[in-house]
Structures are given as structure tokens and as C-alpha cells.
Design a protein around this motif. Structure first.
Motif: not given
Length: 211
Positions: A184-201
Motif C-alpha cells: 500500500a505504501s508503494g502504491l501510494q508513492r506511485e500515485y503521488d508521483d503520477l499526480c505530480e507528473k499529471y499536474g506538470a503537464t
């Protein structure tokens, strides 16, 4: 001694021999087999019934012998009172009365001891049967107690095994929970990274220039 008193004497000897056999110490298993045979055999039961009838006749002989002793005692008393008047009674007749008294007392003692020993044999036989039954119950109780203790030990061993099994399962569940937490911790980190990348685009466009 007449024939029936001879038979009574033989019966008395047989009772004495049987009493000696009863009091002889024997192994428990052998004694149990012997007394089980005596108590359950139908032929022995018929013999016991016949012996009861025989003892009734012996009782009649005992009463008759007691009566004879009493009458002879009266005759001796009368002869003693008439001894001063008649010398003939002091002689042969008195010896005859003394002889009849001796035989009557002998028959009385013979029948009396035979009846008394029969009661002792009956009571001894009953007591030995009761002792054998109690010993057998005691052996069964001791065996049951041992089985109970053994079953309790097995139950305790089974409980310990069950507790160990539950502990292993609990440890396995704890490991699974830790694994799920890590995932769950790994999935949460991946989700946060994806959210940051999506916000940058998705950066907002600037205002248009007017001419």
C-alpha cells in the motif's frame, strides 16, 4: 453309629475339607475362575439345593438328639434318687443309661457342629464372592483412572499442538499484513508521483496580448 449318623460324620469331614480349601490363599485370577464356576454352574446350584434339604434332616436329627439327652438326664436323676432303695439300678442299668447318654451327646455334638459349620461355610463363601467383586471393581476403576489420566495427557498435548498451530497462523497473518502495508505504501508513492507528473503537464495558459 447308625448309617445316617455315619453320613452326617462324612458330611462334617467334607465341610471341614471345603473350609480349608476356601481359606487357602490362591492367585486372584485362579480364585475368580473357581468361584465364578461355582456361582454360575447349574449343576452346583442343584447340589446346593439338595444340601439345603439335607441340612433340614440334620436339623431334625439334632433336635431329636437334644431330646434324647434331656430324657437320659432325667433318667439319671431318677436313678440317683432311687439309688438308696434299689441296688440293681446302681449296677448294670446305670451303666446302660450312661452309655445312652454318651451316644446321645455324641449325636447332638455331631449334628450341631455340622449345622454350625454349614453356616460358617455359607457366610465365608458369600464374603469371598463379595471380596472378589470388590477387587474386580477396584481393578476396573484403576484401569479407568489410568485411561482418564492418559486421555487428559493426550488432550493437553493436543491443546499444546493446537496453540502452536494458532501461533504459527497468527505469525503468518502478521507477515501478510506487513506485506500488504508495504504494498500500500508503494502504491501510494506511485500515485503521488503520477499526480505530480499529471499536474506538470496541465500547466495553465497565459493571457493573450491585445493589439
Amino acid at each position: 453309629m447308625t448309617l445316617y449318623y455315619t453320613l452326617v460324620f462324612m458330611l462334617l469331614m467334607a465341610e471341614m475339607s471345603l473350609f480349608v480349601v476356601l481359606i487357602v490363599p490362591l492367585p486372584f485370577n485362579l480364585k475368580r475362575k473357581i468361584f465364578t464356576f461355582l456361582s454360575e454352574n447349574p449343576i452346583v446350584a442343584k447340589i446346593q439345593y439338595g444340601m439345603k434339604i439335607t441340612f433340614i434332616f440334620i436339623l431334625i436329627l439334632f433336635i431329636d438328639s437334644v431330646n434324647r439327652v434331656y430324657r437320659v438326664q432325667i433318667e439319671l436323676g431318677l436313678s440317683s434318687e432311687n439309688g438308696a432303695n434299689g441296688a440293681a439300678i446302681i449296677g448294670r442299668d446305670r451303666l446302660e443309661v450312661q452309655a445312652r447318654k454318651f451316644y446321645s451327646q455324641r449325636n447332638m455334638y455331631l449334628c450341631g457342629f455340622t449345622l454350625f459349620l454349614s453356616l460358617i461355610l455359607n457366610r465365608t463363601y458369600t464374603m469371598i464372592l463379595e471380596v472378589l467383586r470388590l477387587e474386580e471393581k477396584m481393578k476396573k476403576y484403576e484401569g479407568t483412572e489410568k485411561d482418564t489420566k492418559q486421555s487428559e495427557k493426550l488432550t493437553q498435548a493436543g491443546d499444546f499442538a493446537e496453540i502452536g498451530k494458532l501461533k504459527k497462523e497468527l505469525a503468518k497473518k502478521d507477515r501478510d499484513i506487513e506485506t500488504l502495508k508495504k504494498q500500500a505504501s508503494g502504491l501510494q508513492r506511485e500515485y503521488d508521483d503520477l499526480c505530480e507528473k499529471y499536474g506538470a503537464t496541465q500547466a495553465p495558459a497565459g493571457p493573450k496580448k491585445t493589439q
